[in-house]
Design an enzyme around this catalytic site. Sequence first.
Site, PDB file in Angstrom:
ATOM      1  N   GLU A  24       0.803  -1.223   0.000  1.00 27.15           N
ATOM      2  CA  GLU A  24       0.000   0.000   0.000  1.00 27.15           C
ATOM      3  C   GLU A  24       0.836   1.273   0.000  1.00 27.15           C
ATOM      4  O   GLU A  24       0.734   2.107   0.907  1.00 27.15           O
ATOM      5  CB  GLU A  24      -0.964   0.008   1.196  1.00 27.15           C
ATOM      6  CG  GLU A  24      -1.988  -1.097   1.155  1.00 27.15           C
ATOM      7  CD  GLU A  24      -3.070  -0.952   2.220  1.00 27.15           C
ATOM      8  OE1 GLU A  24      -2.946  -0.084   3.088  1.00 27.15           O
ATOM      9  OE2 GLU A  24      -4.042  -1.733   2.173  1.00 27.15           O
ATOM     10  N   GLU A  71      -5.349  -8.620   0.890  1.00 27.45           N
ATOM     11  CA  GLU A  71      -6.055  -8.263   2.137  1.00 27.45           C
ATOM     12  C   GLU A  71      -7.525  -8.014   1.846  1.00 27.45           C
ATOM     13  O   GLU A  71      -7.869  -7.426   0.814  1.00 27.45           O
ATOM     14  CB  GLU A  71      -5.498  -6.975   2.768  1.00 27.45           C
ATOM     15  CG  GLU A  71      -4.179  -7.128   3.461  1.00 27.45           C
ATOM     16  CD  GLU A  71      -3.678  -5.823   4.075  1.00 27.45           C
ATOM     17  OE1 GLU A  71      -4.505  -5.011   4.531  1.00 27.45           O
ATOM     18  OE2 GLU A  71      -2.453  -5.632   4.092  1.00 27.45           O
TER      19      GLU A  71
HETATM   20  C1  BG6 Z   1      -4.414  -2.007   5.355  1.00 26.83           C
HETATM   21  C2  BG6 Z   1      -3.053  -2.335   5.919  1.00 26.83           C
HETATM   22  O1  BG6 Z   1      -4.397  -0.676   4.998  1.00 26.83           O
HETATM   23  O2  BG6 Z   1      -5.520  -2.104   6.179  1.00 26.83           O
HETATM   24  C3  BG6 Z   1      -3.092  -3.117   7.214  1.00 26.83           C
HETATM   25  O3  BG6 Z   1      -2.249  -2.955   4.969  1.00 26.83           O
HETATM   26  C4  BG6 Z   1      -4.198  -2.569   8.100  1.00 26.83           C
HETATM   27  O4  BG6 Z   1      -1.816  -3.063   7.796  1.00 26.83           O
HETATM   28  C5  BG6 Z   1      -5.503  -2.818   7.393  1.00 26.83           C
HETATM   29  O5  BG6 Z   1      -4.215  -3.066   9.389  1.00 26.83           O
HETATM   30  C6  BG6 Z   1      -6.734  -2.418   8.182  1.00 26.83           C
HETATM   31  O6  BG6 Z   1      -6.671  -1.086   8.521  1.00 26.83           O
HETATM   32  P1  BG6 Z   1      -7.007  -0.598   9.980  1.00 26.83           P
HETATM   33  O7  BG6 Z   1      -6.748   0.866   9.958  1.00 26.83           O
HETATM   34  O8  BG6 Z   1      -8.426  -0.918  10.203  1.00 26.83           O
HETATM   35  O9  BG6 Z   1      -6.083  -1.357  10.862  1.00 26.83           O
END
Ligand code: BG6
Length: 479
Positions: free
Chosen positions: A170, A379
């Site tokens: 990202e 993800e």
């Molecule tokens: C992504 C990242 O942006 O989202 C992760 O790669 C992150 O590291 C995930 O934890 C979820 O985001 P958040 O802010 O809800 O933890």
Amino acid sequence: MIHTKLDPFPKDFLWGSASAAYQVEGAWNLDGKGKSVWDEFVRIPNKTFKGSNGDVAVDHYHRFKEDIALMAEQGLKTYRFSIAWTRILPDGRGEINQKGLDFYSDLINELLKYGIEPIVTLYHWDLPQALEDAYGGWESRQVIQDFTNYAKILFDAYSDRVNYWVSLNEQNVFMMHGFLMASHPPAVTDPKRMYAANHIANLANASVIKAFRDGKYPGKIGPSFAMSPAYAVDCQPENVIATENMLDLFTNFWMDVYVYGRYPKVALKNLAKNGLAPVFEAGDEDLLKAGKPDFMGVNYYQSMTIASNPLDGVTMTGEANYSGKKGTTKEAGQPGMYKIVSNPYLEKTNWDWTIDPAGLRISLRRISSRYDLPILITENGLGDFDTLEADGQVHDQPRIDYLKTHCLAIQEAITDGVEVLGYCTWSFTDLLSWLNGYQKRYGFVYVDRDETNEKELKRYKKDSFNWYRDVIRTNGASL
Ligand code: BG6
């Protein structure tokens, strides 16, 4: 397209889950590890939710065998994790820390013992503090060589066992949060510096991919992009233009560089007009073109709905809903360009993220059409408050609903004709959310701790654990 029958998931589909070093490992100063920018940033007052940090996180560093045994029990085909640069090279360059290399070697072997395919992320935001101090990290071209040397150490050490590599996680997020919204290190608000640093990160990404090719390492490599497909709020042409602005400046702006080695023309012209364009030096263009990835990694959580934004309109502040109090997100955008507005058709999470499985299908379709690359979903998941019941159960039905509808959206995209290599949920165990502490949970496995009390960090399988086990066992047929 409305399908009456969905194609099955490919036989070798990689059903998986993901994490990142800083968010799970803990052991922040053990066995020779150097400090990362996050180790410092979390100590600045009021930067993270209740001052939470990853000093201990969920102690995966000491409990990886227990966690991997749970992965095996669930039947995971793949596990995506990141390597902490500062475990391998405590100062970001120079002397190698053998204990760091050994840790990830052991972790990879433990995964392979159960037939779980490792997907290794080279960089998930934890830049060595020493490089930030020495030359400003991503703001200096020196980082290109240092990142490449670090990556080569990993390719040499693990490519006999690792087939999938994610270069940068990202880049769009860590650049915008780091240099525009000041909510990640180095906590700067300066678009000119952001576009300059971002160009250097593009070169570093390309340089690492080029090194991977030049070294003739086996396997595949690509970046992971945080994809939020943009929808126009309605068919009013100004809102559609605003959506095009969003696409060119905040989506194609990264992925076009990864795949074609060039920035979208409209974006570049706009940046030049505002004195923000990145400076190209001799050789940059060739390097960017030499960095074409094997796949596009996609992190998908939500879609965004876009409307026009006047010149004196809302800006991109670092303010957001980091508390989980629904409805506290304020409008944000780029004056004269676009703003993000609420979508009346979509439900939202407690953190005001839209829940939009169709947005994943749309993302996969758009990326596949524009770039003609296979896609690895690196993800996707639901951040939620979960309750540990007195009997040790966690009934996380909202997560099951979220993941199920997103899996079906992937299957629809596959039926549409998109090549999807695999799907990693975020996350396997609960972990530290960078800015939201430990209360925003994503895992199949509940970890009993909160911001103020580490407790015993005991693991509990949530209902979603068993649900995903069945999805994997039936290769998606149980969906
Ligand atoms: C992504 C990242 O942006 O989202 C992760 O790669 C992150 O590291 C995930 O934890 C979820 O985001 P958040 O802010 O809800 O933890």
